[in-house]
Scaffold this active site. Structure first.
Site, PDB file in Angstrom:
ATOM      1  N   PHE A  10       0.815  -1.215   0.000  1.00  0.00           N
ATOM      2  CA  PHE A  10       0.000   0.000   0.000  1.00  0.00           C
ATOM      3  C   PHE A  10       0.850   1.268   0.000  1.00  0.00           C
ATOM      4  O   PHE A  10       0.913   2.011  -0.994  1.00  0.00           O
ATOM      5  CB  PHE A  10      -0.943  -0.066   1.205  1.00  0.00           C
ATOM      6  N   ASP A  31       9.683  -7.048  -2.454  1.00  0.00           N
ATOM      7  CA  ASP A  31       8.407  -7.424  -1.848  1.00  0.00           C
ATOM      8  C   ASP A  31       8.285  -8.945  -1.864  1.00  0.00           C
ATOM      9  O   ASP A  31       9.180  -9.648  -2.335  1.00  0.00           O
ATOM     10  CB  ASP A  31       7.223  -6.774  -2.598  1.00  0.00           C
ATOM     11  N   LYS A  53      11.721 -10.489  -1.259  1.00  0.00           N
ATOM     12  CA  LYS A  53      12.275  -9.994   0.009  1.00  0.00           C
ATOM     13  C   LYS A  53      13.257 -10.975   0.638  1.00  0.00           C
ATOM     14  O   LYS A  53      14.238 -10.554   1.261  1.00  0.00           O
ATOM     15  CB  LYS A  53      11.162  -9.654   0.996  1.00  0.00           C
ATOM     16  N   GLY A  76       8.343  -2.464   3.987  1.00  0.00           N
ATOM     17  CA  GLY A  76       7.978  -3.873   4.052  1.00  0.00           C
ATOM     18  C   GLY A  76       7.874  -4.360   5.482  1.00  0.00           C
ATOM     19  O   GLY A  76       8.804  -4.220   6.263  1.00  0.00           O
ATOM     20  N   SER A 116       4.757   3.132  13.401  1.00  0.00           N
ATOM     21  CA  SER A 116       3.299   3.077  13.464  1.00  0.00           C
ATOM     22  C   SER A 116       2.756   3.757  14.707  1.00  0.00           C
ATOM     23  O   SER A 116       3.392   3.733  15.771  1.00  0.00           O
ATOM     24  CB  SER A 116       2.845   1.611  13.472  1.00  0.00           C
ATOM     25  N   TYR A 140       2.238  -6.537  16.949  1.00  0.00           N
ATOM     26  CA  TYR A 140       2.623  -5.674  15.825  1.00  0.00           C
ATOM     27  C   TYR A 140       3.137  -4.335  16.353  1.00  0.00           C
ATOM     28  O   TYR A 140       4.218  -3.877  15.984  1.00  0.00           O
ATOM     29  CB  TYR A 140       1.432  -5.450  14.882  1.00  0.00           C
ATOM     30  N   LYS A 144       7.137  -2.652  16.259  1.00  0.00           N
ATOM     31  CA  LYS A 144       7.452  -1.310  15.754  1.00  0.00           C
ATOM     32  C   LYS A 144       8.073  -0.447  16.855  1.00  0.00           C
ATOM     33  O   LYS A 144       9.029   0.305  16.614  1.00  0.00           O
ATOM     34  CB  LYS A 144       6.183  -0.647  15.203  1.00  0.00           C
ATOM     35  N   LYS A 178      -5.226  -5.546   0.900  1.00  0.00           N
ATOM     36  CA  LYS A 178      -5.087  -5.710   2.353  1.00  0.00           C
ATOM     37  C   LYS A 178      -6.257  -6.436   3.009  1.00  0.00           C
ATOM     38  O   LYS A 178      -6.205  -6.752   4.191  1.00  0.00           O
ATOM     39  CB  LYS A 178      -4.895  -4.340   3.019  1.00  0.00           C
ATOM     40  N   PHE A 201     -19.600   0.011  12.937  1.00  0.00           N
ATOM     41  CA  PHE A 201     -19.878  -0.424  14.301  1.00  0.00           C
ATOM     42  C   PHE A 201     -20.779   0.592  14.992  1.00  0.00           C
ATOM     43  O   PHE A 201     -20.682   1.801  14.736  1.00  0.00           O
ATOM     44  CB  PHE A 201     -18.586  -0.564  15.111  1.00  0.00           C
ATOM     45  N   GLU A 202     -21.632   0.103  15.874  1.00  0.00           N
ATOM     46  CA  GLU A 202     -22.424   1.008  16.710  1.00  0.00           C
ATOM     47  C   GLU A 202     -21.483   1.924  17.491  1.00  0.00           C
ATOM     48  O   GLU A 202     -20.434   1.485  17.970  1.00  0.00           O
ATOM     49  CB  GLU A 202     -23.289   0.197  17.684  1.00  0.00           C
ATOM     50  N   SER A 204     -19.992   4.575  16.153  1.00  0.00           N
ATOM     51  CA  SER A 204     -18.899   5.033  15.280  1.00  0.00           C
ATOM     52  C   SER A 204     -18.714   6.543  15.264  1.00  0.00           C
ATOM     53  O   SER A 204     -17.656   7.031  14.878  1.00  0.00           O
ATOM     54  CB  SER A 204     -19.095   4.521  13.850  1.00  0.00           C
TER      55      SER A 204
END
Length: 310
Positions: A10, A31, A53, A76, A116, A140, A144, A178, A201-202, A204
């Site tokens: 992306f 990649d 990669k 990546g 991130s 994740y 990072k 994705k 979602f309720e 939001s």
């Protein structure tokens, strides 16, 4: 040559596009095209070469040269916030990044990498690039965070550029591969085009994120390369806007649709960032002064891109 890891993904492919827009085509894309659908992100772009990669990492670890490398954009990574295989995540996001960082440092190659906003965890304020504000909620985010901490130790002694960008909620062209991790705008557009009710979602209107358009993200990356600034920087708009605002902009473009509100899933409770808003103090102090698109502006541009062949 410029190397872009995750270049078929992306954000990576949008960096390739931004480089192309500046007339730069001497680009090596690295990649993993096991997901063959990602090729569509590159089909309209111009690059010099492609490398898997795993092969790239082997050559990096062996100290092999790739000619005159002007910079490496390291996008990546495994970016799934629902992936809980910690060994896979640390190998893919942490160890790989360290190898690449040291390769660049030894050769004084500018190294620009993806961090991130997941490093901040469940905060609801003070998204500031400093240790006391960082407490990731998933492995994740931890991978990072740990690499950012590693970079912080090295930055004072580094003789070449190192810059990390804490991406907030990025959306825009070239994210279709994705799946569930694609943006809300992408999913709402797909639902509308399939004749389904667009779903949120309720609550939001109460979930607010810093939604940043991928074109702006690519622009920041290129600006930093051109200006040689190092550090770790938030990359968002500095504004928190609701998921409802994303839906409103999507429906306004399509001129149809009624939102269907669905219950919030139990599995996400306690692991879901209900609010994010980048503090841009450091980014602005570094000299980047361009405005960022609002949700209304960015989603409208994105919808035009998604529906360009309609």
């Amino acid at each position: 040559m410029i190397i872009v890891t995750g270049g078929a993904g992306f954000i990576g492919s949008n960096i390739v596009k931004a480089l192309n827009d500046k007339g730069i085509t001497d680009i090596l894309v690295v990649d993993n095209l096991k997901d063959g659908t990602k090729f569509v992100n590159l089909v309209d772009l111009n690059i010099a070469d492609y490398m898997d990669k795993e092969d790239f990492l082997i050559q990096i670890m062996a100290g092999e040269e790739f000619g005159d490398v002007e910079a490496i954009f390291h996008e990546g990574a495994c970016s799934s916030t629902t992936e809980w295989d910690g060994k896979y995540m640390m190998d893919n996001n942490y160890q790989y990044s360290k190898e690449l960082l040291h390769y660049c440092l030894e050769r004084e190659i500018p190294f620009l990498y993806a961090s991130s906003a997941a490093t901040y965890g469940g905060r609801t304020s003070d998204f500031i690039e400093s240790r006391e504000y960082e407490k990731p909620l998933n492995v994740y985010g931890y991978s990072k965070f740990l690499f950012d901490e590693y970079v912080r130790q090295i930055l004072p002694e580094a003789n070449s550029q190192i810059v990390g960008f804490r991406y907030f909620n990025v959306y825009g062209p070239r994210e279709g591969h994705k799946g569930s991790m694609a943006s809300v705008a992408f999913h709402l557009n797909t639902q509308l085009n399939n004749g389904e009710s667009p779903k949120l979602f309720e609550g939001s209107e109460n979930f607010k994120r810093d939604f940043v358009y991928v074109g702006d993200v690519a622009d920041v990356n290129l600006w930093f390369l051109e200006n040689g600034v190092s550090g770790i920087f938030n990359l968002g708009t500095g504004r928190a806007e609701s998921f409802q605002a994303v839906a409103d902009a999507t429906l306004a473009y399509h001129k149809k649709g009624q939102i269907e509100y669905i219950p919030f899933p139990d599995k996400l409770k306690g692991r879901y960032q209900a609010f994010t808003q980048a503090d841009l103090t450091n980014l602005r102090a570094a000299g980047y002064d361009k405005p960022f698109k609002t949700v209304a502006e960015g989603v409208t541009e994105y919808m035009a891109w998604l529906n360009r062949d309609a």
